[in-house]
Scaffold this motif. Structure first.
Motif, PDB file in Angstrom:
ATOM      1  N   THR A 188       0.832  -1.204   0.000  1.00 25.29           N
ATOM      2  CA  THR A 188       0.000   0.000   0.000  1.00 25.29           C
ATOM      3  C   THR A 188       0.867   1.255   0.000  1.00 25.29           C
ATOM      4  O   THR A 188       0.604   2.209  -0.744  1.00 25.29           O
ATOM      5  CB  THR A 188      -0.935   0.005   1.221  1.00 25.29           C
ATOM      6  N   LYS A 194      -3.978  -0.697  -2.870  1.00 22.49           N
ATOM      7  CA  LYS A 194      -4.308  -1.321  -1.603  1.00 22.49           C
ATOM      8  C   LYS A 194      -3.736  -2.743  -1.547  1.00 22.49           C
ATOM      9  O   LYS A 194      -3.795  -3.495  -2.520  1.00 22.49           O
ATOM     10  CB  LYS A 194      -5.818  -1.355  -1.387  1.00 22.49           C
ATOM     11  N   VAL A 242      -9.333  -1.864   7.129  1.00 22.39           N
ATOM     12  CA  VAL A 242      -9.985  -0.723   6.466  1.00 22.39           C
ATOM     13  C   VAL A 242      -9.874   0.530   7.320  1.00 22.39           C
ATOM     14  O   VAL A 242      -9.437   1.591   6.853  1.00 22.39           O
ATOM     15  CB  VAL A 242     -11.478  -1.017   6.191  1.00 22.39           C
ATOM     16  N   THR A 243     -10.250   0.412   8.590  1.00 21.77           N
ATOM     17  CA  THR A 243     -10.417   1.596   9.428  1.00 21.77           C
ATOM     18  C   THR A 243      -9.146   2.081  10.127  1.00 21.77           C
ATOM     19  O   THR A 243      -9.067   3.236  10.537  1.00 21.77           O
ATOM     20  CB  THR A 243     -11.484   1.319  10.501  1.00 21.77           C
ATOM     21  N   GLN A 244      -8.154   1.205  10.262  1.00 22.00           N
ATOM     22  CA  GLN A 244      -6.947   1.599  10.992  1.00 22.00           C
ATOM     23  C   GLN A 244      -5.689   1.569  10.112  1.00 22.00           C
ATOM     24  O   GLN A 244      -5.111   2.611   9.821  1.00 22.00           O
ATOM     25  CB  GLN A 244      -6.771   0.697  12.215  1.00 22.00           C
ATOM     26  N   SER A 245      -5.273   0.402   9.686  1.00 19.46           N
ATOM     27  CA  SER A 245      -4.067   0.327   8.858  1.00 19.46           C
ATOM     28  C   SER A 245      -4.311   0.807   7.435  1.00 19.46           C
ATOM     29  O   SER A 245      -3.371   1.143   6.722  1.00 19.46           O
ATOM     30  CB  SER A 245      -3.512  -1.099   8.847  1.00 19.46           C
ATOM     31  N   ARG A 246      -5.566   0.838   7.038  1.00 14.33           N
ATOM     32  CA  ARG A 246      -5.976   1.376   5.733  1.00 14.33           C
ATOM     33  C   ARG A 246      -5.273   0.705   4.553  1.00 14.33           C
ATOM     34  O   ARG A 246      -4.922   1.339   3.565  1.00 14.33           O
ATOM     35  CB  ARG A 246      -5.781   2.895   5.690  1.00 14.33           C
ATOM     36  N   ASN A 249      -9.766  -0.790   1.013  1.00 14.43           N
ATOM     37  CA  ASN A 249     -10.863   0.163   0.864  1.00 14.43           C
ATOM     38  C   ASN A 249     -12.130  -0.426   1.462  1.00 14.43           C
ATOM     39  O   ASN A 249     -12.293  -1.656   1.511  1.00 14.43           O
ATOM     40  CB  ASN A 249     -11.107   0.486  -0.616  1.00 14.43           C
ATOM     41  N   TYR A 403     -17.242  -1.272   8.253  1.00 13.62           N
ATOM     42  CA  TYR A 403     -16.177  -0.677   7.446  1.00 13.62           C
ATOM     43  C   TYR A 403     -16.330   0.844   7.341  1.00 13.62           C
ATOM     44  O   TYR A 403     -15.340   1.569   7.215  1.00 13.62           O
ATOM     45  CB  TYR A 403     -16.173  -1.270   6.041  1.00 13.62           C
TER      46      TYR A 403
END
Length: 422
Positions: A188, A194, A242-246, A249, A403
């Motif tokens: 990423t 991603k 999704v929400t932290q390490s991203r 998507n 998510y």
């Protein structure tokens, strides 16, 4: 095996629009008790031309084995299959030979006839012919309700070109979840693509958290266990992709059931979890990149895998069971198993499984063979509850909310547990 279907490397035949067991066509099994002159309707899912061609090839092999029984197939796309099956069940017109996904079997046992050893003998089949894990997928409550035509598990698929671009070594069959996460972060950061595509679809999303936790979400005695602390922790980690390490998507809506394969196939994500039935596709020449496959990354408890599959059962309302057993034996026997192997499906019969590897392209044969051997080694049969279909139908909306940061994973799992625990 939806598994999204993917379960397209399956059964066979002349596609017709007749009802599952219409009296005019003899679909309920009209003909002599021994089967001669009977017409047996076979209900199966099929959603595209490629699948239909595969079905026709399999049908040709099966029909040669039962020349005195006419086989007619009623098909529906995967998304509609169980809706139509329920309608036929309500009217007492379930097709004599009915395809059944192993994850949904528990909700349909009353509609199918348990198969005895005598029935298997009449079908020309022995329990010993099958991979035990594949056979167990068609069992419930100690009874066998169908014969599997394939067996499957979940793989980690990857885009080797993106790994090379990021300077990351390709995944191996000994990868851990930590290895997976580190690779996803590096890809990423270094490529702008991603590292992974999360899912909202059944075992496509469940498998990685289960592997990290080392446990299934249904206990051995059939109880829903979504709030098992180890699984909750692993599922929260999964949402954090999704929400932290991203490195993933968010799936945009609950209707996007094919979100993750779409991301992978278009080069927008470097890795996905999907079924082994897609191994030839995702590593084939038609992909716009070099694809690879390995077993699921292991968690602290070590390697983890679940065996999935589908098969064919005999409807309880079938008027000509003997003819139906002959058709069942033909569809699930070695002749058609060989066709399935050539088409890229992994046969359920042990004697036919080597044919799958023989049919693999030379460039991917070695790596895919290793992935299959590793992934099935020690894999346990998938466990589901009688409400599994309702649970999996509820997954997408809950996961989309997670998510999007509108709900925690722990709250989503607790809500599902409360709604569907028996």
């Amino acid at each position: 095996m939806h598994l999204r279907i993917a379960l397209s490397a399956v059964a066979a035949v002349i596609v017709t629009a007749t009802s599952a067991c219409g009296s005019s066509s003899g679909g309920s099994g009209e003909g002599s008790a021994g089967g001669s002159g009977a017409t047996i309707t076979w209900s199966m899912w099929s959603g595209d031309n490629e699948s239909t061609k595969k079905l026709e090839a399999q049908m040709a092999g099966a029909q040669q084995l039962v020349p005195n029984v006419k086989i007619e197939l009623q098909t529906a796309p995967w998304a509609d299959y169980f809706t139509k099956l329920n309608a036929n069940l309500a009217s007492g017109k379930l097709a004599c030979v009915t395809a059944m996904n192993g994850q949904r079997l528990s909700g349909y046992t009353a509609a199918l006839t348990p198969l005895t050893d005598e029935d298997l003998k009449a079908a020309g089949i022995s329990r010993g012919d099958y991979d035990p894990a594949a056979l167990s997928v068609m069992e419930h409550g100690g009874k066998l309700y169908g014969l599997p035509y394939d067996t499957a598990t979940m793989f980690l698929f990857y885009n080797a070109d993106l790994f090379k671009k990021a300077g990351v070594a390709e995944p191996t069959n000994t990868w851990t979840v930590d290895d997976f996460e580190a690779a996803a972060k590096t890809i990423t950061a270094k490529t702008g693509v991603k590292g992974f595509a999360v899912s909202i679809d059944e075992f496509q999303w469940l498998s990685l958290p289960m592997a990290k936790a080392g446990t299934q979400v249904v206990t051995q005695d059939g109880r829903l266990d979504l709030t098992n602390p180890a699984f909750v922790k692993a599922a929260e980690w999964y949402a954090g992709l999704v929400t932290q390490s991203r490195v993933s998507n968010a799936v945009p809506s609950a209707s996007e059931s094919a979100w993750d394969p779409g991301q992978f196939e278009t080069g927008k994500a470097a890795m996905i979890i999907d079924g082994s039935w897609n191994a030839a596709k995702y590593t084939g020449k038609d992909m716009p990149f070099t694809g690879g496959a390995v077993r699921l990354p292991g968690g602290p408890a070590g390697p983890f895998g679940v065996t999935l599959g589908s098969g064919y059962g005999i409807a309880a309302n079938c008027a000509n069971k003997q003819a139906a057993l002959k058709v069942l034996g033909a569809l699930a026997g070695p002749k058609v198993q060989a066709v399935i192997a050539e088409q890229g499906g992994y046969p359920a019969q042990l004697g036919s499984q080597p044919l799958y590897f023989q049919a693999l392209p030379a460039e991917s044969k070695e790596k895919l063979t290793a992935a299959f051997r590793s992934a099935f080694d020690g894999a346990s049969a998938q466990r589901v509850t009688e409400k599994w279909t309702q649970i999996t139908t509820a997954f997408p909306q809950e996961l989309v909310s997670v998510y999007a940061g509108q709900k925690t994973m722990a709250d989503a799992l607790a809500g599902l547990q409360q709604r569907f625990a028996q």
